[in-house]
Design an enzyme around this catalytic site. Structure first.
Site, PDB file in Angstrom:
ATOM      1  N   GLY A   1      -5.189   5.437   0.793  1.00  0.00           N
ATOM      2  CA  GLY A   1      -5.326   5.187   2.350  1.00  0.00           C
ATOM      3  C   GLY A   1      -4.734   6.345   3.073  1.00  0.00           C
ATOM      4  O   GLY A   1      -5.522   6.581   3.898  1.00  0.00           O
ATOM      5  N   GLY A   2      -3.645   6.640   2.762  1.00  0.00           N
ATOM      6  CA  GLY A   2      -2.931   7.892   3.182  1.00  0.00           C
ATOM      7  C   GLY A   2      -2.297   8.525   2.367  1.00  0.00           C
ATOM      8  O   GLY A   2      -1.615   8.080   1.491  1.00  0.00           O
TER       9      GLY A   2
ATOM     10  N   GLU B   1       2.194   5.920   7.345  1.00  0.00           N
ATOM     11  CA  GLU B   1       2.256   7.498   6.853  1.00  0.00           C
ATOM     12  C   GLU B   1       3.420   8.004   7.766  1.00  0.00           C
ATOM     13  O   GLU B   1       4.049   8.881   7.381  1.00  0.00           O
ATOM     14  CB  GLU B   1       1.239   8.144   7.025  1.00  0.00           C
TER      15      GLU B   1
ATOM     16  N   GLU C   1       1.523  11.120   3.306  1.00  0.00           N
ATOM     17  CA  GLU C   1       2.296  11.554   4.336  1.00  0.00           C
ATOM     18  C   GLU C   1       2.725  13.004   4.224  1.00  0.00           C
ATOM     19  O   GLU C   1       3.841  13.403   4.461  1.00  0.00           O
ATOM     20  CB  GLU C   1       3.686  10.877   4.228  1.00  0.00           C
TER      21      GLU C   1
ATOM     22  N   GLU D   1       8.660   3.852  -0.398  1.00  0.00           N
ATOM     23  CA  GLU D   1       7.880   2.946  -0.159  1.00  0.00           C
ATOM     24  C   GLU D   1       8.339   1.691   0.611  1.00  0.00           C
ATOM     25  O   GLU D   1       7.654   1.127   1.563  1.00  0.00           O
ATOM     26  CB  GLU D   1       6.872   2.704  -1.158  1.00  0.00           C
TER      27      GLU D   1
ATOM     28  N   GLN E   1       1.339  13.768  -4.882  1.00  0.00           N
ATOM     29  CA  GLN E   1       2.135  12.823  -5.184  1.00  0.00           C
ATOM     30  C   GLN E   1       1.454  11.999  -6.444  1.00  0.00           C
ATOM     31  O   GLN E   1       0.183  11.917  -6.129  1.00  0.00           O
ATOM     32  CB  GLN E   1       2.252  11.837  -4.203  1.00  0.00           C
TER      33      GLN E   1
ATOM     34  N   ARG F   1     -11.512   5.041  -2.428  1.00  0.00           N
ATOM     35  CA  ARG F   1     -10.142   4.760  -2.360  1.00  0.00           C
ATOM     36  C   ARG F   1      -9.695   3.843  -3.232  1.00  0.00           C
ATOM     37  O   ARG F   1     -10.575   2.748  -3.603  1.00  0.00           O
ATOM     38  CB  ARG F   1     -10.089   4.107  -0.888  1.00  0.00           C
TER      39      ARG F   1
ATOM     40  N   GLN G   1      -3.904  16.373  -3.516  1.00  0.00           N
ATOM     41  CA  GLN G   1      -3.210  15.083  -3.435  1.00  0.00           C
ATOM     42  C   GLN G   1      -1.983  15.337  -4.759  1.00  0.00           C
ATOM     43  O   GLN G   1      -2.204  15.049  -5.752  1.00  0.00           O
ATOM     44  CB  GLN G   1      -4.012  13.741  -3.952  1.00  0.00           C
TER      45      GLN G   1
ATOM     46  N   HIS H   1       7.033   7.340   6.820  1.00  0.00           N
ATOM     47  CA  HIS H   1       7.478   8.123   5.936  1.00  0.00           C
ATOM     48  C   HIS H   1       8.139   9.424   6.526  1.00  0.00           C
ATOM     49  O   HIS H   1       9.060  10.290   5.653  1.00  0.00           O
ATOM     50  CB  HIS H   1       6.323   8.726   5.033  1.00  0.00           C
TER      51      HIS H   1
ATOM     52  N   TYR I   1       6.738  -1.258  -2.651  1.00  0.00           N
ATOM     53  CA  TYR I   1       6.356  -1.586  -1.213  1.00  0.00           C
ATOM     54  C   TYR I   1       6.833  -2.792  -0.538  1.00  0.00           C
ATOM     55  O   TYR I   1       7.556  -2.796   0.365  1.00  0.00           O
ATOM     56  CB  TYR I   1       4.863  -1.382  -1.040  1.00  0.00           C
TER      57      TYR I   1
HETATM   58  N1  BES Z   1       2.709   7.833  -0.520  1.00  0.00           N
HETATM   59  C1  BES Z   1       1.805   6.947  -0.458  1.00  0.00           C
HETATM   60  C2  BES Z   1       0.722   7.159  -1.531  1.00  0.00           C
HETATM   61  C3  BES Z   1       1.269   7.511  -2.814  1.00  0.00           C
HETATM   62  C4  BES Z   1       2.134   6.433  -3.528  1.00  0.00           C
HETATM   63  C5  BES Z   1       0.452   8.436  -3.667  1.00  0.00           C
HETATM   64  C6  BES Z   1       2.483   6.966  -4.875  1.00  0.00           C
HETATM   65  C7  BES Z   1       0.996   8.519  -4.909  1.00  0.00           C
HETATM   66  C8  BES Z   1       1.900   7.801  -5.591  1.00  0.00           C
HETATM   67  C9  BES Z   1       1.301   6.666   0.699  1.00  0.00           C
HETATM   68  O1  BES Z   1       2.126   6.586   1.816  1.00  0.00           O
HETATM   69  C10 BES Z   1       0.973   5.215   0.818  1.00  0.00           C
HETATM   70  O2  BES Z   1       1.637   4.400   0.372  1.00  0.00           O
HETATM   71  N2  BES Z   1      -0.318   4.937   1.039  1.00  0.00           N
HETATM   72  C11 BES Z   1      -0.845   3.586   0.941  1.00  0.00           C
HETATM   73  C12 BES Z   1      -0.806   3.132   2.364  1.00  0.00           C
HETATM   74  C13 BES Z   1      -0.667   1.607   2.848  1.00  0.00           C
HETATM   75  C14 BES Z   1       0.498   0.961   2.036  1.00  0.00           C
HETATM   76  C15 BES Z   1      -0.529   1.208   4.259  1.00  0.00           C
HETATM   77  C16 BES Z   1      -2.493   3.631   0.655  1.00  0.00           C
HETATM   78  O3  BES Z   1      -2.744   4.561   0.008  1.00  0.00           O
HETATM   79  O4  BES Z   1      -2.879   2.452   0.301  1.00  0.00           O
HETATM   80 ZN    ZN Z   2       3.828   5.273   1.534  1.00  0.00          ZN
END
Ligand code: BES
Ligand code: ZN
Length: 637
Positions: free
Chosen positions: A296-297, A324, A299, A346, A169, A583, A167, A327, A409
């Site tokens: 959660g996910g 995702e 990208e 985001e 990011q 998570r 992971q 993105h 977000y």
């Molecule tokens: N890119 C992000 C996850 C992330 C952001 C990791 C910043 C590290 C630093 C991913 O796209 C994301 O936003 N995931 C969300 C999904 C949700 C908003 C639908 C999550 O993991 O909850």
């Molecule tokens: Zn995201």
């Protein structure tokens, strides 16, 4: 609840002290190396204004016994400033073995590894060869690499084979590759990855659905990506193609459930292409990770990493996939140049996610999700400083670790939605479509976006999009009054049931829940007037069986209430939940809530002690201070 608690992303697990190293030319490392001042990206020590990586050749072997990746990387680079004599890379917890040039002589280059500077890591300064040929760095990771999680077989669904996933990011790629770890630099890569024969390796690159017989996997990533999209996973993974662009990689037991759950992915791609232009990454595959995946996910290009907690059995949580996938335009194609511009990734993505959910599942569901998200955002904002409530958090005032929150977000998404409503869908869709094309494969700042917006949209609609309001969205605290508040009859119906139940005119079992979706259940659980008596908790549980809910989001909201009102019959499920799931969005609020109830502090510590070894380093870093956990040993191997 959707708000991400991402402060941990930039902070580190533990601050592993680094012993001084001897560089090969004999000079001892120093803390006073001339590292980048961080003007362009405060989260990177790299001198990427002078020299920048253009292509990377990775060669790594995964050693599950020692939990390390071992091998080398060859860096190709472009010199931007002819006076530059050195390249500075970001690293964290890496063992650097040897650095040479790529020529017939394999000449060793002199290098120095600076002392660790949390949360950034250690700058690696390498003297550039005169002929500016590529550099080869032999290295290995450490078991505590913040960007990797090594799982024992018991932590997987199959229970027989280990698992590894990355992971990267925001600034964790540096813990498994020495590189310029900034979203401002993009490069292509190839890789050769060696894994135990029983396992399959995947990357954010062109993947081969065929399993290799000798455990060697070759990858090619022809599109230039920033470092935070470097990704690897190794496990006992099966493959199933489900549509033109989409295949699923998962452990055997997740394969069919995921194929059903995410069957709408192709429709989402079609909807996105109609709006924002071609999907430019070839395939769009999904990798279903073990439940300890901290997000959660993620990208990762061509291969989104997805939590199994989104598999609800009824496709009700697949907006995660819409997110995702989105993105692929906002983030992977047009990238925030610094992490304080995160809303460009985001916020845009959350807006597109909503558009895709609307296209695929209808407007009702999109609005219900918007209403739930707005509610969470308002709650979260109440605890944020005025600066943290801004969309763009760039500036000297903010601590580098405070740039991530739900603001990027959902406030970002509501900002774009406001613009869309002001100018009309046709004009706004056209604008975004052009925007993605104009900045494709580039990294941009908020200011660049604003300039582009002014020239290409505001100029056509100066009355509808006053710059004063736009600036309020981006630089002001809270939510501007112009916000379009999502309202849905579905939630009004639920509110009506709750009022009648509260005033005694109906009992819980008279509420018609037969057609409720996950979003309606979530609204219901959140709208139950508090405080809630034990008797009412029992009544709710008896009628709706919340403790048994297999929907990770509904169970989460119910467990929060169970903690708050000390509803003991749910504790067994709570323990199970926290041991199974890693998570952060789902587990952190539960630990926080337990710590807010003095009687449950002890339970929190007890559960955490058991669950912690199964959590990702990022989740551990987040929960350790919450439950006052003192890691036994801090240090390096
Ligand atoms: N890119 C992000 C996850 C992330 C952001 C990791 C910043 C590290 C630093 C991913 O796209 C994301 O936003 N995931 C969300 C999904 C949700 C908003 C639908 C999550 O993991 O909850
Ligand atoms: Zn995201």
């Amino acid at each position: 609840m959707r708000i991400l608690l991402l402060l941990a992303i930039l902070s580190l697990t533990a601050c592993h002290s680094q012993k001084p190293n001897k560089s090969i030319d004999g000079t001892t490392e120093s803390t006073h190396l001339n590292l980048n001042s961080g003007a362009l990206d405060p989260h990177s020590m790299a001198n990427f204004e002078d020299v920048k990586i253009t292509h990377m050749e990775l060669d790594l072997a995964a050693d599950f016994k020692d939990k390390v990746l071992k091998g080398y990387v060859v860096l190709n680079y472009e010199v931007l400033n002819p006076n530059t004599t050195q390249i500075i890379l970001d690293t964290r917890d890496l063992k650097i073995r040897r650095i040479t040039t790529i020529d017939n002589t394999s000449r060793q280059l002199s290098w120095q590894l600076a002392a660790a500077k949390p949360p950034l890591g250690s700058g690696l300064v390498i003297k550039l060869p005169e002929d500016k040929r590529p550099i080869r760095i032999e290295y290995q990771t450490k078991p505590q690499a913040s960007g990797l999680q090594w799982l024992n077989p018991a932590q997987t669904a199959g229970g027989k084979q280990p698992f590894l996933f990355s992971q990267s990011q925001a600034i964790h790629a540096r813990s498994w590759i020495p590189l310029q770890d900034t979203p401002a630099v993009r490069f292509t890569y190839t890789a050769r990855i060696e894994v135990p024969r029983e396992l399959r390796a995947l990357m954010s690159a062109e993947n081969n659905p065929e399993r290799s017989i000798d455990g060697i996997y070759q990858f090619n990533m022809p599109q230039a990506i920033p470092s935070y999209l470097m990704a690897i996973a190794v496990g006992d993974l099966e493959y199933k193609n489900i549509s033109e662009h989409v295949s699923i990689y998962a452990e055997q037991s997740f394969l069919e459930p995921a194929a059903y759950e995410f069957a709408k992915t192709e429709d989402m791609i079609k909807a996105a292409e109609l709006l924002y232009g071609d999907y430019r990454w070839g395939v769009y595959d999904l990798l279903i990770l073990p439940p300890s995946f901290p997000f959660g996910g993620m990208e990762n290009p061509r291969l989104s990493f997805i939590t199994p907690t989104a598999i609800a059995g009824d496709r009700s949580l697949d907006s995660l996939i819409a997110h995702e996938l989105s993105h692929s335009w906002s983030g992977n194609l047009v990238t925030n140049a610094r992490w304080c511009d995160l809303w460009l990734n985001e916020g845009f993505t959350s807006y597109i996610e909503a558009r895709l959910v609307e296209a695929v599942h209808g407007q009702e569901r999109m609005i219900m999700e918007a209403a739930l998200n707005l509610q969470s955002l308002q709650k979260e904002m109440a605890d944020l400083s005025l600066l943290e409530q801004r969309l763009s958090t760039c500036g000297k005032d903010l601590d580098s670790e405070e740039v991530f929150s739900g603001v990027a977000y959902d406030k970002g998404r509501f900002f774009l939605e406001w613009m869309e409503k002001q100018v009309g869908r046709a004009a706004f869709d056209e604008f975004l479509n052009q925007y993605f094309d104009h900045f494709a494969f580039q990294s941009i700042t908020t200011i660049q976006f604003l300039d582009y917006l002014q020239e290409n949209l505001v100029s056509d609609f100066p009355q509808k999009l006053p710059m004063s309001v736009i600036n309020e969205w981006i630089y002001g605290p809270g939510l501007p009054d112009v916000l379009y508040v999502p309202v849905t009859d579905k939630f009004e119906v639920i509110n009506g049931f709750i009022s009648r139940w509260q005033n005694g005119s109906i009992s819980l079992d008279e509420i018609d829940t037969s057609k409720w979706s996950t979003q309606e259940w979530l609204h219901f659980v959140r709208a139950i007037p508090e405080p809630i008596s034990t008797h009412t908790m029992q009544d709710l549980d008896k009628t709706f069986e919340f403790t048994k809910s297999q929907n990770s989001e509904i169970a989460h909201d119910w467990l929060l209430l169970s903690i708050r009102y000390q509803y003991e019959p749910a504790y067994g499920r709570l323990i199970e939940y926290l041991k199974e799931i890693g998570r952060m969005k789902l587990i952190v609020p539960l630990y926080e809530e337990m710590m807010a109830v003095p009687e449950l502090n002890h339970l929190a510590s007890r559960i955490y002690k058991k669950a912690r070894p199964g959590y990702h380093p990022l989740a551990q870093a987040k929960v350790d201070p919450l439950v006052n956990y003192q890691p036994q040993t801090i240090g390096q191997k």
